[in-house]
Scaffold this motif. Structure first.
Motif, mmCIF file in Angstrom:
data_model
loop_
_atom_site.group_PDB
_atom_site.id
_atom_site.type_symbol
_atom_site.label_atom_id
_atom_site.label_comp_id
_atom_site.label_asym_id
_atom_site.label_seq_id
_atom_site.Cartn_x
_atom_site.Cartn_y
_atom_site.Cartn_z
ATOM 1 N N ALA A 108 0.829 -1.206 0.000
ATOM 2 C CA ALA A 108 0.000 0.000 0.000
ATOM 3 C C ALA A 108 0.862 1.253 0.000
ATOM 4 O O ALA A 108 0.588 2.221 -0.722
ATOM 5 C CB ALA A 108 -0.931 -0.002 1.210
ATOM 6 N N VAL A 109 1.930 1.256 0.807
ATOM 7 C CA VAL A 109 2.836 2.413 0.855
ATOM 8 C C VAL A 109 3.555 2.582 -0.484
ATOM 9 O O VAL A 109 3.655 3.691 -1.021
ATOM 10 C CB VAL A 109 3.847 2.253 2.006
ATOM 11 C CG1 VAL A 109 4.893 3.365 1.960
ATOM 12 C CG2 VAL A 109 3.123 2.264 3.347
ATOM 13 N N TYR A 110 4.053 1.472 -1.037
ATOM 14 C CA TYR A 110 4.738 1.529 -2.336
ATOM 15 C C TYR A 110 3.814 2.070 -3.426
ATOM 16 O O TYR A 110 4.187 2.971 -4.196
ATOM 17 C CB TYR A 110 5.229 0.136 -2.720
ATOM 18 C CG TYR A 110 5.656 0.010 -4.161
ATOM 19 C CD1 TYR A 110 6.892 0.509 -4.591
ATOM 20 C CD2 TYR A 110 4.827 -0.590 -5.106
ATOM 21 C CE1 TYR A 110 7.283 0.406 -5.918
ATOM 22 C CE2 TYR A 110 5.218 -0.701 -6.435
ATOM 23 C CZ TYR A 110 6.439 -0.209 -6.832
ATOM 24 O OH TYR A 110 6.823 -0.303 -8.144
ATOM 25 N N MET A 111 2.590 1.547 -3.499
ATOM 26 C CA MET A 111 1.662 1.993 -4.524
ATOM 27 C C MET A 111 1.276 3.455 -4.331
ATOM 28 O O MET A 111 1.071 4.189 -5.304
ATOM 29 C CB MET A 111 0.421 1.104 -4.520
ATOM 30 C CG MET A 111 0.691 -0.313 -4.994
ATOM 31 S SD MET A 111 -0.778 -1.378 -4.957
ATOM 32 C CE MET A 111 -1.827 -0.572 -6.169
ATOM 33 N N ALA A 112 1.180 3.884 -3.072
ATOM 34 C CA ALA A 112 0.866 5.289 -2.810
ATOM 35 C C ALA A 112 1.981 6.201 -3.312
ATOM 36 O O ALA A 112 1.725 7.231 -3.942
ATOM 37 C CB ALA A 112 0.636 5.497 -1.311
ATOM 38 N N LEU A 113 3.234 5.824 -3.053
ATOM 39 C CA LEU A 113 4.362 6.632 -3.513
ATOM 40 C C LEU A 113 4.419 6.690 -5.037
ATOM 41 O O LEU A 113 4.611 7.766 -5.632
ATOM 42 C CB LEU A 113 5.668 6.063 -2.963
ATOM 43 C CG LEU A 113 5.881 6.170 -1.455
ATOM 44 C CD1 LEU A 113 7.125 5.394 -1.041
ATOM 45 C CD2 LEU A 113 5.994 7.627 -1.019
ATOM 46 N N VAL A 114 4.256 5.541 -5.685
ATOM 47 C CA VAL A 114 4.293 5.504 -7.152
ATOM 48 C C VAL A 114 3.159 6.339 -7.730
ATOM 49 O O VAL A 114 3.352 7.094 -8.691
ATOM 50 C CB VAL A 114 4.227 4.054 -7.668
ATOM 51 C CG1 VAL A 114 4.027 4.020 -9.180
ATOM 52 C CG2 VAL A 114 5.502 3.305 -7.304
ATOM 53 N N ALA A 115 1.970 6.231 -7.147
ATOM 54 C CA ALA A 115 0.824 6.983 -7.654
ATOM 55 C C ALA A 115 1.051 8.484 -7.543
ATOM 56 O O ALA A 115 0.772 9.239 -8.489
ATOM 57 C CB ALA A 115 -0.440 6.580 -6.888
ATOM 58 N N VAL A 116 1.578 8.930 -6.409
ATOM 59 C CA VAL A 116 1.787 10.370 -6.207
ATOM 60 C C VAL A 116 2.840 10.905 -7.167
ATOM 61 O O VAL A 116 2.628 11.927 -7.850
ATOM 62 C CB VAL A 116 2.194 10.660 -4.746
ATOM 63 C CG1 VAL A 116 2.667 12.101 -4.598
ATOM 64 C CG2 VAL A 116 1.025 10.383 -3.805
ATOM 65 N N LEU A 125 10.810 7.636 7.936
ATOM 66 C CA LEU A 125 9.802 8.692 7.884
ATOM 67 C C LEU A 125 8.408 8.120 7.641
ATOM 68 O O LEU A 125 7.419 8.594 8.206
ATOM 69 C CB LEU A 125 10.157 9.693 6.782
ATOM 70 C CG LEU A 125 9.196 10.866 6.576
ATOM 71 C CD1 LEU A 125 9.183 11.770 7.808
ATOM 72 C CD2 LEU A 125 9.594 11.670 5.336
ATOM 73 N N LEU A 126 8.336 7.080 6.821
ATOM 74 C CA LEU A 126 7.063 6.454 6.491
ATOM 75 C C LEU A 126 6.602 5.466 7.556
ATOM 76 O O LEU A 126 5.496 4.921 7.463
ATOM 77 C CB LEU A 126 7.170 5.732 5.142
ATOM 78 C CG LEU A 126 7.424 6.627 3.927
ATOM 79 C CD1 LEU A 126 7.813 5.779 2.721
ATOM 80 C CD2 LEU A 126 6.185 7.467 3.614
ATOM 81 N N GLY A 127 7.446 5.235 8.556
ATOM 82 C CA GLY A 127 7.099 4.269 9.590
ATOM 83 C C GLY A 127 7.106 2.839 9.103
ATOM 84 O O GLY A 127 6.445 1.976 9.684
ATOM 85 N N LEU A 157 -0.909 6.611 3.573
ATOM 86 C CA LEU A 157 0.414 6.715 4.193
ATOM 87 C C LEU A 157 0.291 7.047 5.677
ATOM 88 O O LEU A 157 1.050 6.530 6.506
ATOM 89 C CB LEU A 157 1.250 7.774 3.476
ATOM 90 C CG LEU A 157 1.628 7.470 2.019
ATOM 91 C CD1 LEU A 157 2.337 8.668 1.388
ATOM 92 C CD2 LEU A 157 2.500 6.228 1.932
ATOM 93 N N ILE A 158 -0.668 7.919 6.020
ATOM 94 C CA ILE A 158 -0.884 8.261 7.430
ATOM 95 C C ILE A 158 -1.365 7.040 8.205
ATOM 96 O O ILE A 158 -0.882 6.746 9.312
ATOM 97 C CB ILE A 158 -1.908 9.415 7.552
ATOM 98 C CG1 ILE A 158 -1.325 10.697 6.951
ATOM 99 C CG2 ILE A 158 -2.290 9.641 9.014
ATOM 100 C CD1 ILE A 158 -2.345 11.824 6.848
ATOM 101 N N ILE A 159 -2.311 6.313 7.631
ATOM 102 C CA ILE A 159 -2.830 5.111 8.284
ATOM 103 C C ILE A 159 -1.718 4.077 8.459
ATOM 104 O O ILE A 159 -1.593 3.444 9.517
ATOM 105 C CB ILE A 159 -4.008 4.531 7.478
ATOM 106 C CG1 ILE A 159 -5.214 5.477 7.546
ATOM 107 C CG2 ILE A 159 -4.396 3.144 7.990
ATOM 108 C CD1 ILE A 159 -6.344 5.125 6.599
ATOM 109 N N ALA A 160 -0.882 3.907 7.424
ATOM 110 C CA ALA A 160 0.227 2.950 7.514
ATOM 111 C C ALA A 160 1.207 3.334 8.609
ATOM 112 O O ALA A 160 1.784 2.473 9.278
ATOM 113 C CB ALA A 160 0.947 2.857 6.168
ATOM 114 N N SER A 161 1.395 4.638 8.793
ATOM 115 C CA SER A 161 2.375 5.108 9.768
ATOM 116 C C SER A 161 1.830 5.152 11.188
ATOM 117 O O SER A 161 2.556 4.849 12.140
ATOM 118 C CB SER A 161 2.849 6.512 9.366
ATOM 119 O OG SER A 161 3.750 7.046 10.301
ATOM 120 N N LEU A 162 0.535 5.497 11.357
ATOM 121 C CA LEU A 162 0.011 5.785 12.683
ATOM 122 C C LEU A 162 -0.965 4.745 13.217
ATOM 123 O O LEU A 162 -1.167 4.668 14.436
ATOM 124 C CB LEU A 162 -0.689 7.157 12.683
ATOM 125 C CG LEU A 162 0.185 8.366 12.312
ATOM 126 C CD1 LEU A 162 -0.641 9.645 12.362
ATOM 127 C CD2 LEU A 162 1.384 8.468 13.251
#
Length: 418
Positions: free
Chosen positions: A47-55, A109-111, A241-246
């Motif tokens: 999910a984090v990887y796909m979020a970074l690629v999408a952004v 940083l991304l947790g 990303l926030i949900i993944a981190s927090l």
């Protein structure tokens, strides 16, 4: 039905939808196996990887890709394509520098410390995704929907095969991310080969002078559409990303699986309609038919999407555990909360480019800023005051945003003049 589904429009949508259906069927049918090879924690990294690629992919082509179908002649169109491909290559190379040199800092940083050794895939995924997007818009301009269909199937088949094979041998998150990277990459070569073979006359008209002229002519796209699309994508991906981190536990993995399942109608029909809508929008604008064309498209999408999306929301809390494994039951509950959001997105997203077609990029940008702030602030508030409800808050605020988006699109459609 009505004039929307006469002549070539329905045929083009049908071709794209058929290819998307096969590709999505491959992905969805394999998900119950994939979720048994990989843990929710692995899906959180995906999910984090796909979020970074999408952004970052949004910035890749500097949004010149959406201008490719609009010029009246292929000389301008191919030079806009050249601008898109050049921008995607340069930006991906720039992105690779911090991703390779500061991987540990980014992961911290991304947790997600487990992402450190996998961040090299991000610039590769961004380059492949943005290159595919540019070439796909050119293929849409040339009405090569059959070719696009083949690449959609190839992407899904290659990506899922890699995830299944690597997952069988216990690769962990590496297999999930590599499969997604292959999914982004595989269609590029087929589209590029077709362009080089079929469009030699147009390619010979590519020049720095013409690229510079189109750079200036379509300058509103990088100025307004890049921030607008970045806010749009960030509004969807930053909360993840926030949900993944927090969030406690693999909540981001549950959110990702929920979005993959419930997003099927959008990827299956909405994406195809949006591709064909944009290829027709320039001509409809010149004919003075764009407002009614937009409204008819939205009405038809609402009729098509209401039953399958509502049904998915009703049954998911009861079937996710048996289908995907007991540890995935939480994702079924999240699907139920996401149902209004995805129905509204299904109706609005395919016609959202109307704001760019009528040169209202500043309004589109403002709208996406509102969406980004609304969702990010809400999810951060939930992380502080209701940590177990972050996904639900994300779903509700996203539904509210698409209500606003629908109102704006319909209002702009009513006021378009030629």
């Amino acid at each position: 039905m009505d004039e929307l589904f006469r002549r070539g429009f329905v045929r083009s949508v049908g071709i794209l939808t058929g290819g998307t259906a096969i590709g999505q069927a491959i992905t969805v049918l394999m998900l119950p196996i994939i979720t048994r090879f990989y843990s929710p924690e692995d899906f959180s990294l995906l999910a984090v990887y796909m979020a970074l690629v999408a952004v970052f992919s949004v910035v890749g082509c500097l949004r010149y890709n959406i201008a490719i179908p609009l010029p009246e002649n292929d000389c301008q169109g191919i030079n806009v394509l050249a601008l898109s491909l050049l921008a995607s290559t340069v930006i991906s190379l720039i992105l690779a520098i911090p991703m390779l040199l500061m991987a540990s800092g980014f992961a911290a940083l991304l947790g997600q410390p487990g992402l450190e050794t996998l961040l090299w895939m991000v610039p590769v995924g961004v380059w492949a995704s943005s290159m595919y997007t540019g070439l796909q818009y050119w293929a849409s301009r040339k009405k090569r929907f059959g070719l696009i269909t083949k690449t959609l199937i190839t992407r899904s088949l290659g990506g899922v095969s890699a995830q299944l094979g690597l997952g069988y041998f216990g690769s962990g998150a590496f297999g999930l991310l590599l499969g997604q990277t292959l999914n982004n990459s595989l269609g590029v070569f087929g589209l590029a080969r077709s362009t080089l073979r079929e469009d030699r006359a147009a390619i010979r008209q590519v020049s720095l002078k013409e690229m510079a002229r189109n750079l200036k002519k379509f300058r509103r796209y990088p100025i307004y559409s890049v921030p607008e699309a970045l806010c749009n994508t960030a509004g969807l991906q930053v909360p993840i990303l926030i949900i993944a981190s927090l969030a406690v536990g693999p909540e981001a993995g549950f959110v990702l699986l929920s979005m993959r399942v419930l997003g099927l109608p959008i990827r299956l029909i909405g994406g195809s309609v949006g591709q064909v809508y944009l290829s027709e929008a320039g001509e409809k604008l010149r004919q003075g038919d764009l407002p009614s064309f937009t409204r008819r498209t939205m009405a038809t999408l609402a009729k098509v999407g209401i039953v399958p999306i509502l049904l998915a929301g009703l049954i998911s809390p009861f079937v996710f555990g048996p289908v995907f494994g007991d540890e995935w039951a939480r994702a079924g509950v999240i699907v139920a909360w996401m149902t209004p959001w995805f129905f509204l997105q299904f109706v609005v997203s395919p016609v959202s480019m109307v704001l760019n077609v009528v040169n209202r990029q500043e309004l589109a940008f403002l709208l996406q800023v509102v969406g980004l702030l609304l969702r990010v602030i809400a999810v951060l508030g939930a992380a502080r005051f209701a940590p177990s409800m972050q996904a639900e808050v994300f779903a509700v605020t996203s539904a509210g945003f698409y209500c606003l988006y629908a109102f704006v699109v319909l209002s702009v459609s009513r006021t378009v003049t030629v």
